[in-house]
Design an enzyme around this catalytic site. Structure first.
Site, PDB file in Angstrom:
ATOM      1  CE  LYS A  54      -1.051   6.040   7.420  1.00  0.00           C
ATOM      2  NZ  LYS A  54      -0.688   5.252   6.247  1.00  0.00           N
TER       3      LYS A  54
ATOM      4  CG  PHE B  13      -1.843   1.233   1.189  1.00  0.00           C
ATOM      5  CD1 PHE B  13      -3.015   1.217   0.443  1.00  0.00           C
ATOM      6  CD2 PHE B  13      -1.506   2.388   1.879  1.00  0.00           C
ATOM      7  CE1 PHE B  13      -3.839   2.335   0.389  1.00  0.00           C
ATOM      8  CE2 PHE B  13      -2.336   3.515   1.828  1.00  0.00           C
ATOM      9  CZ  PHE B  13      -3.503   3.484   1.089  1.00  0.00           C
TER      10      PHE B  13
ATOM     11  CG  ASP C  86       5.513   3.575   1.831  1.00  0.00           C
ATOM     12  OD1 ASP C  86       5.511   4.259   2.878  1.00  0.00           O
ATOM     13  OD2 ASP C  86       4.502   3.393   1.134  1.00  0.00           O
TER      14      ASP C  86
HETATM   15  C1  LIG Z   1      -0.947   5.497   4.780  1.00  0.00           C
HETATM   16  C2  LIG Z   1       0.134   5.032   3.869  1.00  0.00           C
HETATM   17  C3  LIG Z   1       0.428   5.714   2.674  1.00  0.00           C
HETATM   18  C4  LIG Z   1      -0.402   6.867   2.162  1.00  0.00           C
HETATM   19  O1  LIG Z   1      -0.406   7.957   3.021  1.00  0.00           O
HETATM   20  P1  LIG Z   1      -1.552   9.080   2.852  1.00  0.00           P
HETATM   21  O2  LIG Z   1      -1.134  10.139   3.839  1.00  0.00           O
HETATM   22  O3  LIG Z   1      -2.852   8.453   3.154  1.00  0.00           O
HETATM   23  O4  LIG Z   1      -1.472   9.569   1.454  1.00  0.00           O
HETATM   24  C5  LIG Z   1       1.494   5.262   1.923  1.00  0.00           C
HETATM   25  N1  LIG Z   1       2.231   4.213   2.310  1.00  0.00           N
HETATM   26  C6  LIG Z   1       1.980   3.533   3.441  1.00  0.00           C
HETATM   27  C7  LIG Z   1       2.854   2.387   3.835  1.00  0.00           C
HETATM   28  C8  LIG Z   1       0.915   3.910   4.258  1.00  0.00           C
HETATM   29  O5  LIG Z   1       0.626   3.204   5.362  1.00  0.00           O
END
Ligand SMILES: *Cc1c(COP(=O)(O)O)cnc(C)c1O
Length: 395
Positions: free
Chosen positions: A244, A130, A215
């Site tokens: 986050k 994701f 990521d």
């Molecule tokens: C939440 C998340 C995203 C996307 O972040 P947003 O602030 O919702 O755009 C990307 N990568 C990972 C691993 C995430 O958990």
């Protein structure tokens, strides 16, 4: 008209929080939930943390927004701080995780363009990843529920099995410029990369002139017990996306890169109206003040050990429902033997908020400031939920 004024893209649950305090959320009627979701790994200092609130209040009264047309001492000092704390030499600030990924992807593209390899435009990603909801980031995953209705998507990515190094090696060809991977998959079901896999990707990248993009939007900023998850694998990336937790609830993200990887990111190649605004910078500084206190990560690791042990002790009492615990630090997953979404919904009525993830996993993402009594309460509430759940599951 039948459509709601609020675009109906979320299936929202019944919880209607209006106030937060530490590790708890409250609705207008005063109902309380123990928040082991943290807004999906965001509120890492819990709700209403005085240092974070104070920093935002002070900054709001001083200067809320200027523009990237002007110099920004706040961005410079936070960038310097992140550079000092990590592998990175340079930082671009964004407003979200997906934007941090977009910048990471553009940085990799621009690197190969600037170094005379524009044909190396494709990126290898991994199944159940994701990376966000923009068009580029949904094309980086094989999760059907994210892609459906938006195809055709660009073929910039090739999705390979996660934790399968041989498949990654076999997929490298002249069009490949980078790997993009979560050290611990979040939405995909709290699946840590194996050390062999992440180390192997680093070696393959070095050998083939590729960039390694991590990521750490969900697993970064102390969540796994080190400031960044990759530290536990003994490798560093060329580019890393974070978001986050870094804002503790303020929407902010960043793309961090080495000087070499950022070769192509010259004047005019990227930008953002809000990215790095003074309010966001103040929030990040406040979060880092707390997370970099000498005892903070030790606390995260101690709470992790205790939470994991408490969950593991609970499993045999409900072994028809619970399977095992996995994850790192305070990014833990409770694997169920049945649908995790249904149990997460049910557990809310027992006063605990968690998040469902792929592979029937219940994600436990508490604020990093939890204490032992929150762990006891978590297990009490999950156990009560499990006891009341068995008949429903059988029905
Ligand atoms: C939440 C998340 C995203 C996307 O972040 P947003 O602030 O919702 O755009 C990307 N990568 C990972 C691993 C995430 O958990």
């Amino acid at each position: 008209m039948t459509i709601s004024p609020l675009m109906p893209v979320y299936g929202r649950c019944e919880v209607e929080p209006v106030r937060g305090d530490g590790c708890y959320l409250y609705d207008a009627e005063g109902r309380e939930w123990l928040d082991f979701a943290s807004g999906i790994a965001v509120n890492l200092l819990g709700h209403g943390h005085p240092h974070l609130v104070g920093a935002i209040q002070k900054q709001a009264a001083t200067l809320m927004h200027t523009s990237n047309l002007y110099k920004s001492p706040a961005q410079v000092s936070l960038a310097e701080r992140l550079v000092a704390l990590t592998f990175a030499d340079t930082v671009f600030f964004t407003n979200s995780g997906a934007e941090a990924l977009e910048c990471s992807i553009k940085t990799a593209r621009a690197y190969h363009y600037a170094t005379g390899n524009p044909h190396k435009y494709r990126i290898l990603t991994f199944s159940n990843a994701f990376h966000g909801r923009t068009l580029a980031t949904i094309s980086a995953t094989d999760q059907e529920k994210l892609r459906k209705g938006f195809e055709p998507l660009p073929d910039w990515f090739r999705v390979l099995p996660f934790n399968d190094l041989a498949a990654a090696e076999a997929a490298i060809d002249e069009s490949i410029g980078a790997f993009l991977v979560e050290p611990v998959q979040g939405e995909g079901g709290i699946r840590p990369a194996t050390p062999e896999f992440l180390k192997g990707l680093r070696e393959l990248a070095d050998r083939h002139g590729l960039l390694l993009i991590l990521d750490e939007v969900q697993c970064g900023v102390g969540r796994t017990g080190t400031l960044f998850a990759h530290e536990q694998y003994g490798i560093t990336p060329d580019i890393m996306a974070i978001a986050k937790g870094i804002g503790g609830g303020f929407p902010v993200g960043a793309c961090l890169a080495t000087e070499r990887a950022a070769t192509g990111m010259v004047v005019g190649t990227h930008g953002s109206t809000y990215g790095g605004n003074p309010l966001a910078m103040a929030a990040c500084e406040a979060v880092l003040d707390v997370v970099t206190e000498p005892a903070f990560l030790a606390h995260v690791n101690e709470m992790s050990t205790r939470l994991r042990a408490a969950l593991e002790q609970m499993i045999p009492n409900h072994d028809d429902l619970f399977d095992h615990v996995r994850g790192m630090g305070l990014m833990l997953g409770l694997k169920l033997k049945s649908d995790s979404r249904a149990f997460v919904n049910h557990a809310r009525s027992h006063g605990i908020l968690t998040v469902a993830a792929g592979d029937n996993v219940v994600r436990l993402l508490p604020p990093l400031i939890i204490e032992e009594h929150h762990i006891r309460e978590c297990v009490d509430r999950l156990s009560a939920a499990a006891r009341a759940y068995a008949p429903a599951a059988a029905a």
